[in-house]
Design an enzyme around this catalytic site. Structure first.
Site, PDB file in Angstrom:
ATOM      1  N   LEU A 143      55.268 -14.198  11.985  1.00  7.21           N
ATOM      2  CA  LEU A 143      54.047 -14.195  12.793  1.00  7.21           C
ATOM      3  C   LEU A 143      54.368 -13.460  14.089  1.00  7.21           C
ATOM      4  O   LEU A 143      55.480 -13.576  14.616  1.00  7.21           O
ATOM      5  CB  LEU A 143      53.594 -15.622  13.129  1.00  7.21           C
ATOM      6  CG  LEU A 143      53.028 -16.491  12.008  1.00  7.21           C
ATOM      7  CD1 LEU A 143      52.639 -17.853  12.565  1.00  7.21           C
ATOM      8  CD2 LEU A 143      51.836 -15.830  11.335  1.00  7.21           C
ATOM      9  N   ASP A 144      53.399 -12.702  14.609  1.00  7.51           N
ATOM     10  CA  ASP A 144      53.591 -12.064  15.907  1.00  7.51           C
ATOM     11  C   ASP A 144      53.902 -13.127  16.959  1.00  7.51           C
ATOM     12  O   ASP A 144      53.466 -14.283  16.840  1.00  7.51           O
ATOM     13  CB  ASP A 144      52.326 -11.303  16.323  1.00  7.51           C
ATOM     14  CG  ASP A 144      52.020 -10.136  15.408  1.00  7.51           C
ATOM     15  OD1 ASP A 144      52.967  -9.591  14.801  1.00  7.51           O
ATOM     16  OD2 ASP A 144      50.834  -9.776  15.286  1.00  7.51           O
ATOM     17  N   ARG A 145      54.611 -12.745  17.996  1.00  5.18           N
ATOM     18  CA  ARG A 145      54.972 -13.705  19.042  1.00  5.18           C
ATOM     19  C   ARG A 145      53.754 -14.442  19.594  1.00  5.18           C
ATOM     20  O   ARG A 145      53.805 -15.658  19.819  1.00  5.18           O
ATOM     21  CB  ARG A 145      55.691 -12.981  20.195  1.00  5.18           C
ATOM     22  CG  ARG A 145      55.942 -13.910  21.388  1.00  5.18           C
ATOM     23  CD  ARG A 145      56.921 -13.349  22.389  1.00  5.18           C
ATOM     24  NE  ARG A 145      56.602 -11.990  22.775  1.00  5.18           N
ATOM     25  CZ  ARG A 145      57.415 -11.229  23.527  1.00  5.18           C
ATOM     26  NH1 ARG A 145      58.574 -11.724  23.922  1.00  5.18           N
ATOM     27  NH2 ARG A 145      57.078 -10.011  23.847  1.00  5.18           N
TER      28      ARG A 145
END
Length: 304
Positions: A143-145
């Site tokens: 998942l993106d940050r």
């Protein structure tokens, strides 16, 4: 004095209900509803979420967990041990093969050149090494940050490989919540395009089949105001930045997503959350389904 009851604080905490014996094959939620008539479905979901439902001595959090004749189910008074909660993430499921977490926004999935320790991978690796220093962890997807929600990690390489190789067929549901700018003309629909990442790490969308990998996103409006919409987004494919790029294609970028065209940030974070994840366990074949709560900042934007 003899016969005087011990102070309340020294008494052992008792379960809310005695152990319940399973008498026929079925799923956990219907069983609990039948056995706990004083509790409604939402009450039981909360018990599951907080790790208070135990089947044969093991905490179970998924409502569709399969029950077999003779198993024992109990409801514990105490919530799940705090060892399952770390700064930036909560472990919602763990067995000998894999771990499912609910990641907070702002936490990296894996290390970068500048950040080595404040990552989901590092936290979970330390967690499993407390059980056995030889334990290893393998990332299945990212998942993106600034995206929050559900992620899966494997505890050995064969499980990682099985999950990644069968991801498209093993995953029954992968649903996100997205807060987007503006009101969509079509409250529900599908976006399909080909995605390709540039050297500058920006993903571009094209209708030309030669310009990258096919990406298909289904969306449905759940709530809206005059300025924002809360969308339920189902992924048919799982490409990097897929939802963010497709929302930009619609002309309604995810709030807080400057990279893909957003002009506002009303909740102080990226408006993207991995909400529901349902997949088949690669070893046991069990159907697993996890659903997190809607982030408060998302819900607060649409309170009437």
């Amino acid at each position: 004095m003899p016969g005087k009851p011990p102070p309340r604080s020294s008494r052992k905490a008792l379960p809310l209900a005695p152990r319940m014996v399973v008498k026929e094959v079925g799923e956990l939620m219907p069983f609990l509803i039948a056995q706990l008539p004083h509790k409604n479905r939402n009450n039981i979901k909360t018990l599951l979420r907080d790790g208070q439902i135990v089947v044969d001595g093991r905490v179970v959090t998924q409502h569709n967990h399969s029950l077999q004749v003779g198993q024992q189910v109990e409801v514990r008074r105490e919530k799940r041990s705090a060892t399952n909660v770390y700064k930036g993430l909560t472990i919602v499921f763990e067995d000998e093969h894999l771990i499912v977490i609910d990641k907070q926004e702002g936490l990296l999935s894996i290390a970068t050149h500048t950040q080595k320790t404040n990552t989901a991978y590092h936290i979970l690796s330390s967690h499993i090494k407390k059980q056995n220093p030889a334990n290893k962890l393998f990332i299945v997807h990212r998942l993106d940050r600034d995206t929050s929600g559900l992620m899966v990690f494997a505890k050995n390489e064969p499980v990682k490989r099985l999950l990644q190789e069968s991801w498209q067929t093993a995953v029954e549901q992968r649903t996100y919540l997205a807060v987007t700018e503006g009101v969509l003309r079509q409250p529900a629909g599908t976006v399909q395009s080909y995605l390709q990442e540039s050297k500058a790490l920006v993903v571009y969308s094209s209708q030309n089949p030669g310009d990258g990998q096919l990406a298909i996103t289904h969306y449905q409006t759940l709530k809206q105001t005059s300025r924002y919409a809360l969308l339920k987004v189902d992924l048919e494919t799982g490409r990097k930045n897929q939802i963010r790029v497709h929302m930009q294609d619609l002309g309604h970028p995810v709030v807080g997503d400057i990279k893909y065209g957003a002009r506002s940030n009303p909740i102080g974070r990226l408006g993207l959350h991995a909400w529901v994840l349902s997949f088949t366990h690669p070893i046991t074949g069990e159907a697993l389904r996890f659903q997190t709560t809607v982030p408060r900042k998302f819900a607060g934007l649409f309170n009437e």
